[in-house]
Design an enzyme around this catalytic site. Structure first.
Site, PDB file in Angstrom:
ATOM      1  N   LYS A  93       7.244   1.829  -5.831  1.00  0.00           N
ATOM      2  CA  LYS A  93       7.224   2.141  -4.390  1.00  0.00           C
ATOM      3  C   LYS A  93       5.798   2.090  -3.898  1.00  0.00           C
ATOM      4  CE  LYS A  93       9.006   3.468  -0.512  1.00  0.00           C
ATOM      5  NZ  LYS A  93       8.419   2.229   0.066  1.00  0.00           N
ATOM      6  N   GLN A 114      -1.442   5.065  -5.886  1.00  0.00           N
ATOM      7  CA  GLN A 114      -0.074   5.339  -5.422  1.00  0.00           C
ATOM      8  C   GLN A 114       0.723   6.109  -6.475  1.00  0.00           C
ATOM      9  OE1 GLN A 114       0.733   3.445  -2.262  1.00  0.00           O
ATOM     10  NE2 GLN A 114       2.214   5.095  -2.049  1.00  0.00           N
ATOM     11  N   LYS A 117      -0.233   9.717  -6.056  1.00  0.00           N
ATOM     12  CA  LYS A 117       0.235  10.174  -4.750  1.00  0.00           C
ATOM     13  C   LYS A 117       1.743  10.404  -4.777  1.00  0.00           C
ATOM     14  CE  LYS A 117      -1.071   7.417  -1.494  1.00  0.00           C
ATOM     15  NZ  LYS A 117      -1.252   6.488  -0.363  1.00  0.00           N
ATOM     16  N   LYS A 129       2.240  -1.821  -5.338  1.00  0.00           N
ATOM     17  CA  LYS A 129       1.492  -2.198  -4.126  1.00  0.00           C
ATOM     18  C   LYS A 129       1.486  -3.709  -4.067  1.00  0.00           C
ATOM     19  CE  LYS A 129      -0.756  -0.183  -0.773  1.00  0.00           C
ATOM     20  NZ  LYS A 129      -0.657   1.171  -0.212  1.00  0.00           N
ATOM     21  N   GLY A 168       5.163  -0.883   4.653  1.00  0.00           N
ATOM     22  CA  GLY A 168       3.995  -1.449   5.315  1.00  0.00           C
ATOM     23  C   GLY A 168       2.692  -0.848   4.802  1.00  0.00           C
ATOM     24  N   ASP A 169       1.601  -1.437   5.216  1.00  0.00           N
ATOM     25  CA  ASP A 169       0.246  -0.919   4.996  1.00  0.00           C
ATOM     26  C   ASP A 169      -0.597  -1.666   6.030  1.00  0.00           C
ATOM     27  OD1 ASP A 169      -1.216   0.818   2.716  1.00  0.00           O
ATOM     28  OD2 ASP A 169      -2.540  -0.833   3.202  1.00  0.00           O
ATOM     29  N   THR A 212       2.336   9.287   8.184  1.00  0.00           N
ATOM     30  CA  THR A 212       1.077   9.377   7.445  1.00  0.00           C
ATOM     31  C   THR A 212       0.051  10.177   8.250  1.00  0.00           C
ATOM     32  OG1 THR A 212       1.580   7.184   6.583  1.00  0.00           O
ATOM     33  CG2 THR A 212      -0.613   8.046   6.121  1.00  0.00           C
ATOM     34  N   ASN A 243      -2.223   2.637  12.728  1.00  0.00           N
ATOM     35  CA  ASN A 243      -1.087   3.542  12.626  1.00  0.00           C
ATOM     36  C   ASN A 243      -1.500   4.944  12.169  1.00  0.00           C
ATOM     37  OD1 ASN A 243       1.769   4.105  12.485  1.00  0.00           O
ATOM     38  ND2 ASN A 243       1.517   4.071  10.272  1.00  0.00           N
ATOM     39  N   SER A 380       9.063   7.636   3.516  1.00  0.00           N
ATOM     40  CA  SER A 380       9.719   6.452   2.939  1.00  0.00           C
ATOM     41  C   SER A 380      10.770   6.881   1.921  1.00  0.00           C
ATOM     42  CB  SER A 380       8.693   5.555   2.243  1.00  0.00           C
ATOM     43  OG  SER A 380       8.049   4.706   3.159  1.00  0.00           O
TER      44      SER A 380
HETATM   45  O1  2IT Z   1      -0.589   3.865   1.053  1.00  0.00           O
HETATM   46  C1  2IT Z   1       0.578   4.259   1.212  1.00  0.00           C
HETATM   47  O2  2IT Z   1       0.986   5.320   0.755  1.00  0.00           O
HETATM   48  C2  2IT Z   1       1.483   3.405   2.006  1.00  0.00           C
HETATM   49  N1  2IT Z   1       1.061   2.345   2.457  1.00  0.00           N
HETATM   50  C3  2IT Z   1       2.899   3.804   2.240  1.00  0.00           C
HETATM   51  C4  2IT Z   1       3.771   3.372   1.100  1.00  0.00           C
HETATM   52  C5  2IT Z   1       5.250   3.521   1.323  1.00  0.00           C
HETATM   53  O3  2IT Z   1       5.969   3.026   0.436  1.00  0.00           O
HETATM   54  O4  2IT Z   1       5.700   4.082   2.318  1.00  0.00           O
END
Ligand code: 2IT
Length: 448
Positions: A93, A114, A117, A129, A168-169, A212, A243, A380
């Site tokens: 993810k 990630q 996190k 990613k 997204g990112d 976020t 964003n 998410s």
């Molecule tokens: O950096 C991040 O945590 C994100 N771009 C969101 C990743 C997600 O799967 O919602």
């Protein structure tokens, strides 16, 4: 080597040798290893199973060509990637970003961050990613749509709601997710939750775009409270205008903060009186229409500071929300000299190691992105549950759970991050709490 080495130097030599030239990846690994190695040294089972070495070697990296045709008929060639780092605690993810600066090193650092996190959110989310070295600036909507469709002609075979769920990112927002999901759905002939950040009419969770930025402010409120401080009446410096930055600004204003900056790669918009919600909305719509934030200085009664960053301005709370390594040593020093109370990261790894060193020596409270910006991926995770249950989203429920999640992450940071003098080392707390969860799952699986 038969077990994880005890010294950072030995571990980093091993990492650098295996990943030559990947500086962003070295930087992210070193920051984690600095805290986790002493912890591993006290837990032989983690050292003997070489958990940290295994976490720094992604499960797999998929790299692929993305060919597409520009409006002028020319053929364009880009490179796309998906780094599937670890599915130890859930399916892969993490987001997708489209910028010319994307490389395997950048995506490996982001996937590694990630993992920690996602573990901190308490949800069953593995880590991945992806993205492409594609620059959408100056491209028409039709070109970006064709790029997304071509990107998905390869990515679709590697993802799925139980396998890998991109989102997204940077430069991949709801519009791009719509195009990516439309292509996925058509190629696969299935409607499922293989992407998050979808539009509300096709399975998106309420509040995902805001999550976020809002989550960053919920965490900031916890950190301020732990210091006996609050947001009310405080000046807030924010970098970026995307964003994360704009939604963090909205929530900071709601909590009584005065947001005095936003920024772009080529300068900083300084609004000494503080932005209003209406102005933040205008920033969003101006940018969505292809405009630059500097055009808003005059109508807002603000100042455009060409090629400057927000960090030399006096402010109580600094929220870097643009991109990696945006805050350097001199920037951090300027913040400290102006008496900043707290630096909390909206972006992933926005501080260089030297900038972190300045904050550490000044004993300035500092909270890393893997804890503070986890609200996005947490919502998410809620979108995945919503899709798996084939149900609608509930805005109030998501909003409450987002807040609870950020409070819980703050608490997890405290478990391993409280110092003898009662101050909180959020970096150490986040790294060890995330590592423990991943490591215990990996131990249970044996050597795989
Ligand atoms: O950096 C991040 O945590 C994100 N771009 C969101 C990743 C997600 O799967 O919602």
């Amino acid at each position: 080597m038969t077990a994880t080495p005890k010294t950072l130097e030995a571990f980093m030599n091993w990492t650098r040798e295996r990943n030559p030239g990947q500086e962003e990846f070295h930087q992210a690994v070193e920051e984690v290893a600095a805290h986790v190695l002493p912890f591993i040294a006290e837990h032989r089972e983690y050292a003997e199973a070489r958990i940290l070495e295994r976490l720094t070697e992604p499960d797999r990296i998929i790299s692929f060509r993305v060919s597409w045709m520009a409006d002028d008929g020319t053929v364009q060639v880009n490179r796309g990637w998906r780094v599937q780092l670890s599915n130890a605690i859930g399916p892969y993810k993490g987001g997708l970003r489209f910028t010319p600066g994307v490389s395997e090193s950048v995506l490996k650092f982001l996937a590694f961050e990630q993992a920690f996190k996602n573990a901190l959110t308490g949800l069953p989310l593995g880590a991945g990613k992806g993205g492409a070295d594609f620059d959408p600036r100056g491209r028409s909507d039709a070109e970006i749509m064709r790029f997304c469709q071509s990107f998905m002609t390869e990515l679709h075979r590697h993802i799925g709601p139980e396998i890998d769920i991109p989102a997204g990112d940077i430069n991949v927002g709801p519009r791009e997710i719509g195009w990516l999901f439309g292509a996925y759905k058509r190629i696969e002939n299935r409607f499922d939750g293989a992407l998050t950040g979808k539009g509300a009419s096709f399975g998106g969770a309420p509040l995902r775009p805001e999550a976020t930025g809002y989550g960053l402010i919920y965490f900031t409120a916890c950190a301020l409270e732990a210091m006996g401080e609050g947001m009310d009446g405080r000046s807030v410096l924010i970098s970026g205008a995307g964003n994360v930055a704009t939604h963090a600004a909205d929530e900071a204003i709601r909590q009584g903060g005065k947001v005095i900056t936003l920024s772009a790669h080529d300068g900083c918009l300084h609004h000494a009186a503080g932005f209003s919600h209406e102005q933040i909305n205008e920033v969003r719509s101006h940018k969505a229409g292809g405009g630059h934030i500097k055009d808003l200085a005059r109508p807002f009664g603000a100042k455009w500071r060409a090629d400057a960053k927000p960090w030399d301005l006096p402010g109580h709370i600094a929220l870097p929300c643009a991109t990696q390594n945006e805050m350097q040593e001199a920037d951090a020093q300027a913040l400290v000299d102006n008496g900043v109370l707290l630096v909390a990261e909206g972006a992933n790894m926005p501080l260089t190691p030297d900038a972190m060193g300045v904050l550490r020596r000044a004993r300035t409270a500092y909270a890393p992105g893997k804890a503070t910006n986890a609200g996005g991926v947490a919502v998410s995770g809620m979108e995945m549950s919503q899709n798996a249950m084939h149900g609608p989203g509930d805005r109030e429920h998501v909003c409450r759970r987002l807040n609870e999640t950020m409070v819980a992450i703050h608490q997890r940071c405290l478990e391993h991050g409280r110092r003898k003098d009662n101050r909180i080392d959020y970096v150490k707390g986040a790294n060890i709490a995330g590592f423990r969860k991943l490591a215990d799952a990996m131990l249970a699986y044996g050597v795989v």
